[in-house]
Enzyme design. Sequence first.
Site, PDB file in Angstrom:
ATOM      1  CB  SER A  16      -0.904   0.006   1.231  1.00 47.49           C
ATOM      2  OG  SER A  16      -1.729  -1.114   1.211  1.00 47.49           O
ATOM      3  CB  CYS A  44      -3.578  -4.224   2.841  1.00 45.50           C
ATOM      4  SG  CYS A  44      -5.309  -3.755   3.015  1.00 45.50           S
ATOM      5  CB  CYS A  49      -7.307  -5.151   5.069  1.00 46.33           C
ATOM      6  SG  CYS A  49      -5.705  -4.419   5.040  1.00 46.33           S
ATOM      7  CE  LYS A  52     -10.058  -7.916   8.188  1.00 43.95           C
ATOM      8  NZ  LYS A  52      -9.025  -7.246   8.927  1.00 43.95           N
ATOM      9  CB  ALA A 116      15.421  -4.651  -4.559  1.00 41.14           C
ATOM     10  N   GLY A 178      -3.973 -12.103  21.210  1.00 45.22           N
ATOM     11  CA  GLY A 178      -5.118 -11.323  21.669  1.00 45.22           C
ATOM     12  C   GLY A 178      -5.142  -9.951  21.042  1.00 45.22           C
ATOM     13  CE1 TYR A 180      -6.957  -3.027  14.428  1.00 43.91           C
ATOM     14  CE2 TYR A 180      -5.040  -3.092  15.861  1.00 43.91           C
ATOM     15  CZ  TYR A 180      -6.013  -2.371  15.193  1.00 43.91           C
ATOM     16  OH  TYR A 180      -6.045  -1.005  15.278  1.00 43.91           O
ATOM     17  CD  GLU A 184      -9.557  -8.060  12.098  1.00 42.87           C
ATOM     18  OE1 GLU A 184      -9.910  -6.871  12.119  1.00 42.87           O
ATOM     19  OE2 GLU A 184      -8.662  -8.481  11.322  1.00 42.87           O
ATOM     20  NE  ARG A 201       2.025 -11.926  25.677  1.00 42.98           N
ATOM     21  CZ  ARG A 201       3.192 -11.560  25.209  1.00 42.98           C
ATOM     22  NH1 ARG A 201       4.197 -12.420  25.211  1.00 42.98           N
ATOM     23  NH2 ARG A 201       3.395 -10.358  24.721  1.00 42.98           N
ATOM     24  CB  ALA A 343     -12.799  -0.856  11.751  1.00 41.00           C
ATOM     25  CG  HIS A 438     -35.660   7.674  15.374  1.00 44.09           C
ATOM     26  ND1 HIS A 438     -35.122   7.037  16.467  1.00 44.09           N
ATOM     27  CD2 HIS A 438     -36.961   7.282  15.294  1.00 44.09           C
ATOM     28  CE1 HIS A 438     -36.069   6.309  17.044  1.00 44.09           C
ATOM     29  NE2 HIS A 438     -37.186   6.430  16.349  1.00 44.09           N
ATOM     30  CD  GLU A 443     -31.991   7.296  17.265  1.00 46.55           C
ATOM     31  OE1 GLU A 443     -32.612   8.350  17.427  1.00 46.55           O
ATOM     32  OE2 GLU A 443     -32.515   6.256  16.803  1.00 46.55           O
TER      33      GLU A 443
END
Length: 461
Positions: A16, A44, A49, A52, A116, A178, A180, A184, A201, A343, A438, A443
């Site tokens: 990226s 990614c 990402c 996943k 490289a 424990g 990300y 996931e 752990r 997120a 709403h 909200e």
Amino acid sequence: MTGKYDYDLFVIGAGSGGVRAARIAASHGAKVAVAEEYRVGGTCVIRGCVPKKLLVYASHFAEDFEEAAGFGWTVGETSFSWKKLIANKDREIDRLNGIYIRNLEKAGVEIIESRAVLKDANTVRLVADGREITAGRILVAVGATPFRPDLPGVEHAITSNEAFHLDALPGRIVVVGGGYIAVEFAGIFNGLGAETIQLYRGPLFMRGFDEDLRKILAEEMVKKGVDLRMNSDIVAIERKAGELHLKLADGDVLKTDAVMYATGRVPNTAGLGLENAGVALGPKGEILVDRFSKTNIDSIYAVGDVTDRANLTPVAIREGQAFAETVFNDNPVAVDHSIIPTAIFSQPEMGTVGLTEVEARTRHGEIDIYKTSFRPMKGTLSGSDEKTFMKLVVEPASQRVLGVHILGPASGELIQAVGIAVTMGGTKAQFDATIAVHPTAAEELVTLKEKWQPPAARAAD
Ligand code: NDP
């Protein structure tokens, strides 16, 4: 541009950060080459990402089918094909890989399919054919790689890299870690029907995240069927009669079909020849850089996970863009790493931006907390008792919202929008002045009236 060098910019790593830097530099007239030893797109796109999230979508269906009944639907017999999911995912990744290649080519960037390594401050050597290439600037954007602790039998364990290419969905899997990736993937395997154990752990996983989110995520994952075990660690792994025996620190033995380590990632700096150019590294092997992503060597820069600043794709992209603007457009841009919305595609999902309650108390002393926990509307008919949780961390004097922490459906989408307000320095009064939408869960973010009091304070009221 160019002068005495073959290229103005040589980028090592087409992930990226590297791709963005290469394209922007080329758009400013630089002659650019990028070397990639695996696949253009980086972690990614190829094994992070993007695949996943596709697996997360797939793993939600079992729950969705169940919940459909409350809305009057009868779902017939269902079945799941891991092979089909992986083949479809691979096709999508191939498509994205093609787009990345075409975008580089359109920008006039030369793609070199080789590893490289640095020879000196302005020279790289291509491992594929031994060719030496010179460049005015070298950008190292080689990312990071999964780390597995050194313990007997760890070679039997997979990491997220292999998880995307398993021949079959394991009947039983143990996910270690424990952070990300562990939460996931525990959600993915559990949702797809594997008997899933997650081992962490310490006393509570997701260290560094807001304490409420950590506790509620743990409760909700257990409700969904993940066998979550804190204070648990593996000391040895043995393959016996077609299964894996995991010896735990407390002497127990867990039998499973697969074990996946998601115990952090290490910068890919080994064997890169950085010492030939005199590039300074930090204790984890990360490349040390200044605000403009420049290393201690004037001609060498680094962006993304290899610098171990904030290991997130959008951050790497920002760093790549800022580098190219600074160096090739004479427009110094430093990336602000202080407020980063993020997120976690756990189940339930989480979104977070700004300071946690603990961080805010440490920095600001007194703070105001507003929080709410509720069963979202959909649950009334679906029968799901999954909680949604939202929390605002507010600085009392300025009323500035220092942090927002959300757990529940679409938290990733929500936090992107809330992240704008927090980045702008929005106050609680400005949140409150925003008219609610709403009926939505979001909200709540603009209707939280009462400051949260710790139970002891409430009892004294
Ligand atoms: P993290 O750094 O998030 O978590 C590593 C976990 O492994 C921690 O729980 C840590 O425990 C544990 N751990 C570390 N060493 C050991 C050990 N020797 N034995 C047992 N447990 C250990 O790493 P991840 O691998 O989950 O993810 C890597 C990075 O990728 C993240 O930092 C994140 O930036 C990025 N990422 C982002 C995603 C997103 O934005 N949604 C998704 C996936 C990855 P402890 O807390 O005790 O140190």
